[in-house]
Design a protein around this motif. Structure first.
Motif, mmCIF file in Angstrom:
data_model
loop_
_atom_site.group_PDB
_atom_site.id
_atom_site.type_symbol
_atom_site.label_atom_id
_atom_site.label_comp_id
_atom_site.label_asym_id
_atom_site.label_seq_id
_atom_site.Cartn_x
_atom_site.Cartn_y
_atom_site.Cartn_z
ATOM 1 N N GLU A 260 0.825 -1.213 0.000
ATOM 2 C CA GLU A 260 0.000 0.000 0.000
ATOM 3 C C GLU A 260 0.859 1.263 0.000
ATOM 4 O O GLU A 260 0.327 2.362 -0.031
ATOM 5 C CB GLU A 260 -0.926 0.030 1.225
ATOM 6 C CG GLU A 260 -2.049 -0.990 1.210
ATOM 7 C CD GLU A 260 -1.630 -2.294 1.879
ATOM 8 O OE1 GLU A 260 -0.404 -2.574 1.931
ATOM 9 O OE2 GLU A 260 -2.499 -3.034 2.329
ATOM 10 N N GLY A 301 -0.538 -6.831 2.026
ATOM 11 C CA GLY A 301 -1.739 -6.436 2.741
ATOM 12 C C GLY A 301 -2.232 -7.476 3.719
ATOM 13 O O GLY A 301 -3.260 -8.106 3.512
ATOM 14 N N ASN B 57 -4.724 -9.582 1.497
ATOM 15 C CA ASN B 57 -5.815 -8.743 0.992
ATOM 16 C C ASN B 57 -5.564 -8.210 -0.410
ATOM 17 O O ASN B 57 -6.481 -7.824 -1.114
ATOM 18 C CB ASN B 57 -6.030 -7.541 1.909
ATOM 19 C CG ASN B 57 -6.455 -7.979 3.292
ATOM 20 O OD1 ASN B 57 -7.208 -8.933 3.432
ATOM 21 N ND2 ASN B 57 -5.969 -7.306 4.320
ATOM 22 N N GLN B 58 -4.286 -8.141 -0.778
ATOM 23 C CA GLN B 58 -3.960 -7.494 -2.052
ATOM 24 C C GLN B 58 -4.408 -8.307 -3.256
ATOM 25 O O GLN B 58 -4.666 -7.752 -4.324
ATOM 26 C CB GLN B 58 -2.433 -7.287 -2.129
ATOM 27 C CG GLN B 58 -1.998 -6.437 -3.297
ATOM 28 C CD GLN B 58 -0.490 -6.527 -3.533
ATOM 29 O OE1 GLN B 58 0.244 -7.268 -2.870
ATOM 30 N NE2 GLN B 58 -0.007 -5.770 -4.493
ATOM 31 N N VAL B 70 -11.004 2.013 -4.219
ATOM 32 C CA VAL B 70 -10.650 1.418 -2.937
ATOM 33 C C VAL B 70 -10.957 2.429 -1.831
ATOM 34 O O VAL B 70 -10.373 3.506 -1.790
ATOM 35 C CB VAL B 70 -9.154 1.048 -2.876
ATOM 36 C CG1 VAL B 70 -8.848 0.328 -1.580
ATOM 37 C CG2 VAL B 70 -8.767 0.182 -4.056
ATOM 38 N N CYS B 72 -10.848 3.588 2.010
ATOM 39 C CA CYS B 72 -10.055 3.292 3.204
ATOM 40 C C CYS B 72 -10.955 3.212 4.434
ATOM 41 O O CYS B 72 -11.787 4.084 4.678
ATOM 42 C CB CYS B 72 -8.981 4.346 3.431
ATOM 43 S SG CYS B 72 -8.006 3.965 4.897
ATOM 44 N N ASP B 109 -13.396 -2.028 -3.578
ATOM 45 C CA ASP B 109 -12.719 -2.764 -2.517
ATOM 46 C C ASP B 109 -12.571 -1.868 -1.296
ATOM 47 O O ASP B 109 -12.755 -0.661 -1.387
ATOM 48 C CB ASP B 109 -11.313 -3.177 -2.969
ATOM 49 C CG ASP B 109 -11.244 -4.658 -3.305
ATOM 50 O OD1 ASP B 109 -12.024 -5.410 -2.719
ATOM 51 O OD2 ASP B 109 -10.418 -5.030 -4.149
ATOM 52 N N VAL B 111 -9.801 -1.064 2.115
ATOM 53 C CA VAL B 111 -8.419 -1.255 2.526
ATOM 54 C C VAL B 111 -8.310 -0.752 3.963
ATOM 55 O O VAL B 111 -9.112 0.072 4.399
ATOM 56 C CB VAL B 111 -7.463 -0.496 1.576
ATOM 57 C CG1 VAL B 111 -7.610 1.006 1.709
ATOM 58 C CG2 VAL B 111 -6.004 -0.876 1.802
#
Ligand SMILES: Cc1cc2nc3c(=O)[nH]c(=O)nc-3n(C[C@H](O)[C@H](O)[C@H](O)COP(=O)(O)O)c2cc1C
Ligand code: FES
Lengths: 637, 162
Positions: A260, A301, B57-58, B70, B72, B109, B111
């Protein structure tokens, strides 16, 4: 080879002195946070205008000064003007022309846009005397951040970079450990383990090869200290790592960072190759006989990868589930070989300690927690950004004196420290000194430095639910305690925020939290206890309102609130709410032109409340939801 | 495609994560065939590869949309109302987090923090960070990027106004 570094250093210093003493420079902060605020547009605009006007100015891209609230930040130094460098805040594209015409071309330093001037301490650390926070702050880790160009090793060298390494490589490893011990350095990754002890443990083991890992995973949601350090001053971390490699005898190092953080990866790659070019990495570093290189690993992640045993599996390409210790990683780590894992800031501090001496470091902070602490201050606070203060500074000072307190006159409610594993501390804890031991006693932890402020508009029950939800998602599922108990706690909290909880649930929740704190493999799930227990301990009344009255005092929990437009306050001609409501849930009374919310269409997104002009403030939230019926009745239907 | 890509990585277990990232980067997601090819390349079972890939998760096992959103939900973003932003995207796009619209234009998605907490709540759309979002700004951003509500809804809307 030694002469080689000194040559490079002298050349870099000469260039730096020219840059600082004669050249017109424009520094623009372009870290991730700056970019989100539009720093790249500011940069582009400066470039174009400077070219167009034919001004002879150097544009330097720098990292983050920690004053993220005022981004995009620009520092202009015009030695000819006789003025020190001036720091400007909130410089979006619209101000560039003014600065170029006013200051770069003319003699007007545009003080109305300035935050202050940049002065330098004896050791070259920049500070802004006009900003009161710099009286409290003490910057060791952040020393270079936001002033040097992270992509130009020359800037780092000019400020004495890598000389410390050169000196350290000529020292006996045990002498270095003694220096670190004198500094009483504790790891900045959260647990606060003695760095000297960890290194000595690894050094004493015979097995070869040995590995060194820099933990830059920074999985704490809401924390960004390590990102800033690596984006702004990567060489101090690399230098600290090579010193550590020399001490433990490591031949290969890794920086494990997050996918990220693309900018960290980009900037680190450049820094690593520049360090190789000057011989600070690679074969026979500075003729010392040490051969050591660093590989960059991008995680994918998973919060648990910040835990050292999981991180090691991740680097090996295995499923990263933490394992039971012992054996500790220093005995059997990466590929079963002795491995030291340290945090980004720990390495940066090692560099500082070896440069300035352990004694000096140990005089900063408290007896049990020496040196400085870096916090990422975010959430409901005015001056969001990075803060570095001596250990032992009170929370109140950090939040109110450095951070400027809570915006818009709202009331402070809690501060969440230590990431999901940490706890929420109330107003009565504000005078606690921030150090490892005081925070632990209060039920929180130092963590790696996330500090999120919450105000009266945050619901503590919902906050506890949020952390449990996060930990449940990130739990690796290996141990049953972690897998099942966190899930159970989450279900209970979900019930409570929906108004379906009972008083007995609160005791059950506390009991489960105590259980989970005891019986898990790693600290990810066991720490699920902290946010729950601290909110129960300090904010029990809020829990009780949820279970007894089905009311959310902070007016946040969606199932427990309703939006309502106060007829007397609604300005009839204004249609803001009607026009912006995403579900067309607001109707206008044909006769009175007053607005009313159709509750069955309302999705409670809050847009009407945001857009209702502050002078009317007609939209309110009420809890429990039934209250709206009374209000409507009283208003006559 | 995967074959050539794989050959540029040494057949070491240590490279697995990097290989998966490279495959996803070029192909947009990890297809079953790609996972099998990776397993053959490293001489490990497909289950091992799958076990690693699903942990993170990626990795995605369905393709991205042309626009990948995405939202947050890290602590700072959550404290500043991030859930309302995700809700707004789910509502407007009519997909849940993790999903993709029927026309493959938009995927969504969540994150757990991108380190941009000072601009919370944030959303990343095709690598561009959108700072200090509000539910209303969600509609604006979508409109600027050319999002149109599905035909069905438009028709329904038209029907209602007639
Ligand atoms: C779930 C979990 C997440 C962690 N995340 C991090 C992290 O993001 N960064 C970090 O430096 N340490 C993290 N740690 C702590 C590491 O396991 C380890 O203690 C630390 O990297 C050691 O470095 P230090 O001695 O320099 O503090 C985490 C621990 C756990 C249990
Ligand atoms: S919490 Fe959203 S960027 Fe950190």
């Amino acid at each position: 080879m030694q002469g080689h570094l000194n040559d490079l250093q002298q050349r870099a210093q000469k260039k730096w002195e020219q840059l600082e003493g004669e050249a017109l420079t424009v520094r623009i902060g372009t870290p991730t946070c700056g970019r989100a605020a539009g720093a790249l547009d500011t940069l582009q605009d400066f470039r174009e205008r400077i070219e167009k006007e034919g001004v002879e100015a150097h544009i330097i891209e720098v990292g983050c000064m920690g004053l993220c609230f005022a981004e995009p930040l620009v520092i202009i130094h015009k030695p000819k003007s006789g003025l020190p460098p001036i720091l400007y805040g909130f410089i979006t594209q619209q101000h560039v022309q003014r600065l170029v015409e006013g200051f770069l071309l003319g003699d007007d330093p545009c003080l109305e846009l300035a935050l202050g001037t940049v002065e330098f301490k004896e050791d070259g650390t920049p500070y802004i005397p006009e900003l009161a926070r710099f009286e409290i702050e003490e910057r060791l880790v952040l020393r270079n951040c936001g002033y040097i160009d992270p992509l130009d090793i020359g800037h780092y060298l000019a400020r004495g970079g890598y000389l410390t390494l050169q000196r350290a490589l000529q020292m006996e490893p045990d002498a270095i450990i003694l220096e670190i011990e004198r500094a009483k350095l504790r790891g900045r990754g959260g647990a606060g383990f003695s760095t000297a002890r960890k290194w000595r443990g690894c050094r004493e083991i015979e097995a070869r090869p040995k590995y060194l890992i820099c933990n830059a995973d920074e999985g704490d949601p809401g924390a960004f200290m390590d990102r800033v350090v690596l984006e702004s001053d990567p060489h101090s971390v690399i230098e600290g790592m090579v010193i550590a490699a020399h001490v433990i005898g490591a031949s290969q190092g890794f920086v494990y960072t997050r996918a990220e953080y693309p900018l960290v990866i980009e900037r680190l790659k450049v820094a690593l190759s520049q360090a190789r070019e000057i011989g600070a990495l690679g074969e026979n570093i500075f003729d010392s006989g040490l051969s050591f290189d660093i590989e960059l690993v991008a995680g994918a992640g998973a919060f648990v990868c910040g835990e050292s045993t999981a991180m090691i599996y991740s680097i090996e390409g295995k499923r990263p589930m933490p394992r039971v210790r012992p054996p500790r990683s220093v005995e059997r780590g990466l590929w079963q070989k002795p491995t030291v894992v340290n945090n980004v800031k720990t390495f940066a501090l090692v560099q500082r300690i070896m440069e300035q001496g352990g004694e000096r470091f140990s005089r900063i902070g408290t007896v049990g927690s020496t040196g400085t602490a870096v916090f990422a201050l975010a959430g409901r606070v005015q001056q969001i950004g990075l803060v570095e203060v001596p250990m032992g500074t009170s929370l109140r000072k950090v939040i109110f004196d450095v951070g400027g307190g809570i915006p818009e006159g709202r009331r402070f409610k809690a501060v969440q420290i230590g990431g999901p594993a940490g706890g929420c501390l109330p107003e009565s804890s504000l005078d606690l000194p921030v150090d490892y031991d005081s925070l632990r006693q209060a039920g929180a932890i130092m963590g790696s430095g996330g500090m999120i402020c919450l105000d009266e508009n945050n619901c503590m029950v919902e906050t506890a639910r949020y952390f449990l939800d996060f930990l449940c998602r990130e739990s690796c599922g290996k141990c049953s305690m972690g897998r099942l108990v966190t899930k159970q706690m989450l279900l209970i909290l979900e019930d409570i925020v929906k108004g379906q909880g009972t008083e007995a649930d609160l005791d059950l929740l506390a009991a489960l939290a105590h259980d989970v704190a005891e019986g898990t493999i790693c600290n990810l799930c066991s720490s699920a206890a902290n946010p729950t227990l601290t909110t129960l301990r300090y904010f029990r009344a809020e829990y009780e309102a949820h279970v007894k009255e089905k009311r959310c005092p902070a007016l946040i929990c969606r199932e427990l609130i309703t939006y309502y437009i106060v007829p007397e306050q609604c300005e009839r001609g204004c249609d803001h709410c009607v026009l912006t409501c995403p579900t067309e849930a607001i109707t206008t009374d044909e006769r009175t032109r007053r607005k009313r919310i159709l509750q069955d269409k309302c999705v409670k997104c809050g847009t009407c409340l945001d857009v209702c002009p502050p002078e009317y403030r007609a939209v309110i939230k009420v809890s429990p939801p039934e209250k709206v019926k009374e209000l409507e009745k009283a208003a006559g239907g | 495609m995967t074959g050539e890509l794989l050959d540029s990585y040494p057949a070491q277990r240590h490279s697995l994560l990097r290989i998966l990232q490279a495959v996803q980067q070029t192909e947009g997601h990890l297809s079953e065939e790609a996972l099998a090819a990776v397993a053959r390349h490293l001489k490990i079972s497909a289950a091992e590869v799958y076990g690693v890939a699903t942990f993170y998760n990626q990795f995605r096992f369905i393709p991205y949309g042309k626009h990948h959103v995405v939202a947050c939900l890290g602590t700072a973003c959550h404290a500043m109302g991030g859930q309302l932003i995700l809700d707004a995207f789910e509502r407007e796009l009519d997909v849940k987090a993790g999903g993709i619209t029927g026309d493959h234009e938009w995927s969504l998605d969540r994150v757990g923090c991108i380190g941009c907490c000072t601009k919370a709540p944030v959303v990343v759309i095709n690598d561009v960070i959108h700072a200090r979002m509000t539910p209303f700004k969600v509609e604006e951003v979508l409109a600027v990027l050319g999002f149109k509500k599905s035909k069905k809804e438009e028709n329904a809307g038209a029907g209602a106004s007639q």
